[in-house]
Each structure stands twice: as structure tokens, then as C-alpha cells.
Scaffold this active site. Sequence first.
Site, short mmCIF file in Angstrom:
data_model
loop_
_atom_site.label_atom_id
_atom_site.label_comp_id
_atom_site.label_asym_id
_atom_site.label_seq_id
_atom_site.Cartn_x
_atom_site.Cartn_y
_atom_site.Cartn_z
N SER A 121 0.82 -1.21 0.00
CA SER A 121 0.00 0.00 0.00
C SER A 121 0.86 1.26 0.00
O SER A 121 1.96 1.28 0.57
CB SER A 121 -0.86 -0.01 1.27
OG SER A 121 -1.35 1.28 1.53
N GLU A 146 0.30 3.55 1.81
CA GLU A 146 0.42 3.93 3.23
C GLU A 146 1.79 3.57 3.78
O GLU A 146 2.19 4.07 4.83
CB GLU A 146 -0.66 3.22 4.06
CG GLU A 146 -2.06 3.73 3.82
CD GLU A 146 -2.27 5.15 4.33
OE1 GLU A 146 -2.03 5.40 5.51
OE2 GLU A 146 -2.68 6.01 3.53
N TYR A 188 -1.64 0.32 10.54
CA TYR A 188 -1.96 -0.29 9.24
C TYR A 188 -0.74 -0.20 8.31
O TYR A 188 -0.32 -1.19 7.71
CB TYR A 188 -3.17 0.41 8.60
CG TYR A 188 -3.39 -0.02 7.17
CD1 TYR A 188 -3.99 -1.24 6.88
CD2 TYR A 188 -2.94 0.77 6.12
CE1 TYR A 188 -4.14 -1.65 5.55
CE2 TYR A 188 -3.09 0.37 4.80
CZ TYR A 188 -3.69 -0.84 4.53
OH TYR A 188 -3.83 -1.25 3.22
N1 GDD Z 1 -12.25 7.56 5.72
C1 GDD Z 1 -12.36 8.89 5.82
N2 GDD Z 1 -13.50 9.44 6.34
N3 GDD Z 1 -11.32 9.66 5.40
C2 GDD Z 1 -11.45 11.00 5.48
C3 GDD Z 1 -12.61 11.61 5.98
C4 GDD Z 1 -13.68 10.80 6.45
O1 GDD Z 1 -14.72 11.27 6.91
N4 GDD Z 1 -12.44 12.97 5.90
C5 GDD Z 1 -11.24 13.17 5.37
N5 GDD Z 1 -10.62 11.99 5.11
C6 GDD Z 1 -9.26 11.82 4.56
C7 GDD Z 1 -8.37 10.92 5.42
O2 GDD Z 1 -7.87 11.64 6.54
C8 GDD Z 1 -7.30 10.56 4.38
O3 GDD Z 1 -6.32 11.57 4.32
C9 GDD Z 1 -8.08 10.54 3.05
O4 GDD Z 1 -9.33 11.17 3.32
C10 GDD Z 1 -8.32 9.16 2.47
O5 GDD Z 1 -8.87 8.33 3.49
P1 GDD Z 1 -9.43 6.86 3.15
O6 GDD Z 1 -10.39 6.92 2.03
O7 GDD Z 1 -9.92 6.28 4.43
O8 GDD Z 1 -8.17 6.07 2.57
P2 GDD Z 1 -6.64 5.99 3.03
O9 GDD Z 1 -5.85 6.88 2.12
O10 GDD Z 1 -6.49 6.20 4.47
O11 GDD Z 1 -6.27 4.47 2.74
C11 GDD Z 1 -6.80 3.75 1.64
O12 GDD Z 1 -5.88 3.66 0.58
C12 GDD Z 1 -4.69 2.93 0.87
C13 GDD Z 1 -3.78 2.96 -0.34
O13 GDD Z 1 -4.29 2.21 -1.38
C14 GDD Z 1 -7.19 2.36 2.16
O14 GDD Z 1 -7.87 1.66 1.16
C15 GDD Z 1 -5.96 1.55 2.52
O15 GDD Z 1 -6.33 0.24 2.89
C16 GDD Z 1 -5.05 1.51 1.30
O16 GDD Z 1 -3.90 0.76 1.56
#
Ligand code: GDD
Length: 329
Positions: A129, A131, A153
Site C-alpha cells: 500500500s 500507506e 496499518y
Molecule cells: N475515511 C475517511 N472518512 N477519510 C477522510 C474523511 C472521512 O470522513 N475525511 C477526510 N478523510 C481523509 C483521510 O484523513 C485521508 O487523508 C483521506 O481522506 C483518504 O482516506 P481513506 O479513504 O480512508 O483512505 P486511506 O488513504 O487512508 O487508505 C486507503 O488507501 C490505501 C492505499 O491504497 C485504504 O484503502 C488503505 O487500505 C489503502 O492501503
Amino acid sequence: MSAKRALITGITGQDGSYLSEYLLAKDYEVHGIVRRVALEDPANRLSRIHHIRQRLKLHAASLESYASIHRVVHEVQPDECYHLAAQSFVSYSFDDEFSTLNANINGTHFLLAALKTLSPGSRFYFAGSSEMFGMAEDVPQNEETRFHPRSSYGISKVAGFHLTRNYREAYGMHASSGILFNHESPRRGFEFVSRKISAGVARILAGRSSDLWLGNLDAQRDWGHAREYVEAMWLMLQQAVPDDYVVATGECHSVREFVERAFSRAGLDYRQYVKTDPELYRPAEINLLRGDARKACRVLGWSPRIGFEELIREMVDEDCRALGVTHSG
Ligand code: GDD
């Protein structure tokens, strides 16, 4: 020649469902590991693979139990194993670091150890990832960028990445990692920001909500379409030599831009509906992720075709359709 056998962990998730469709279209025999509770609650837990359920061979097992993984690997003897299962919600990993680390690291280790013992000729894909880069020193990030994960994670994914590389180097296994940047679709879980936004737009249009609460709107991500990213996974396992690859679009956009485009697709001005809640901010945020997928393009011949706009359009339209609402966007 008999069909190739693939074993997928995380087959009920977004990526697992697209990968299953992709492999079935290539005439693979597709096996999946699922929890027993999922088999007992198919309407909810197998919804993403409902349409292909009869063509899949599902095995009840848990990545927390070596014995159950051993049994499935022994039975299936896969030609290719795609390890997608994980506790994958970053926010949750702050609430429960211990189970995220245990489940994600041990699950990968159990699977690699079982394959090494029972089916060492299997080709293995690990879902790494972006991440893992976390607070990266370089932008964009590629296979040479140093890891600086910012959540348990991310740490669990770094450990899985190193385990995968070590099995490749120590035991000669065909084990590769894809370092996938964010990838979304109408099948994304509702806890991730992209789906929370597209579903939120649909709920507002349907009159079921009047606002949408989000966290940090300034974080920037490299968002692609999951349907295309599973093709890169398959391509990695078709190479003569195992290796690690970044998979990304190379473009990055803020959460705010995602929100703005999603609402405007539905003819709405996000400023009237979106509210921010400091409780939804993460204790350690990753401000900017942008991938450099030139190696995947050069070696695998993979490149993304679906852009940011098109991805958002598909997600918003699909969520609106599911709630029976039309929009004027
Ligand atoms: N989930 C979420 N909910 N994220 C928010 C929100 C909210 O209400 N508001 C802002 N965000 C911001 C988070 O702080 C982060 O910076 C961004 O939106 C993306 O959050 P997520 O969609 O939860 O994804 P992620 O970037 O943390 O991780 C995802 O992508 C990775 C890379 O492919 C996940 O799918 C991981 O499992 C994956 O590895």
C-alpha cells in the site's frame, strides 16, 4: 491443458470481486478464502460476488489460524495466490493497533509459510500500500522511496512487504508486492472517504440526509479505479521474475476537490452540505501521496485509463441509481 487455479484472500472485498471477474474471464478456476460468518450471511457479506458466486469455490478459513490456512493451501495447491485480505481501514487501525498488526502481519506470514511448505511453486501477490510511504521524503513516490508509515496499518503493510521479499530471496519463491495507491469504485466500502462522499451525495439528493460530516479536506491522494488496478496484480504474476511495483495514476487531488466534483456532478454546491468534524481527523495524517508508476508501465505494460472525473462520475451515478434518484449534473 487444465485451467490455472487462483486462490484469493479478501475475495469478498472491492478488489477481490474485480479480480475474480477478471480471472474468471481468463478461464481460471477461482478459489477464495472467506470467514465462516460470511458464508452464513451471504446477503450482506458476499454481496460483491453474488453475481459470480456459483462460479467460485469458497473455503471457510481464517487468516488468524495457521491450521485453517494450511488446510486450504493443501486442498487448492494454487498456481497463483493473491493475498488481498487485511484490516484495511486506516482510521480503525488507530483504535485497535494490536488486532491490526496481529491480523495483517500474521495473516501474510501464515500464508507465505503454508505456500512454502505445501506449494512452493505457487506465485504469490502481496497487496502492499502507498500507506507504507506515509510521510515520504520524495514526491512522487516510487519503488526506491523510503518507507515512513504513519499508522499501525501502514506498519503492518511494511512488515508484509518485507516478509514477501524475504520469502522471495531466502526460499526462491515467486513472490511480488504491488504498492497500490488509493483505488476506488462503486464497490468501495462506505467507511472510505470516496464512497462516503458519493453515497453522501446520493443520500442528500434522496432527502435522507441534510449534511455530510468529514475530516481533513486538505489531504491529497492519488486516486485510481480498482477495476484497472487488479489487472496490474495479475500482470505481476505473469512475469518470469518476481518484483515489486508501484501502481498509481501519477495525479493527486485533495479530498476537497473530490467533494467539490462529486457534489457538482449532482448539481449541488458542496459548501451548503459538507461540515468538518475534528473527531474525524487522524492522530497522524499523511498529507500527500502521489505515485510514480513508470516501472509498472515499462515492465508490465500497465497504465491507467480511467481519470479522476470519470471515477467520481461513475461512483456518484451508481449511488444515486441505487437510491432511485436522478440528478441534474
Ligand atoms: N475515511 C475517511 N472518512 N477519510 C477522510 C474523511 C472521512 O470522513 N475525511 C477526510 N478523510 C481523509 C483521510 O484523513 C485521508 O487523508 C483521506 O481522506 C483518504 O482516506 P481513506 O479513504 O480512508 O483512505 P486511506 O488513504 O487512508 O487508505 C486507503 O488507501 C490505501 C492505499 O491504497 C485504504 O484503502 C488503505 O487500505 C489503502 O492501503
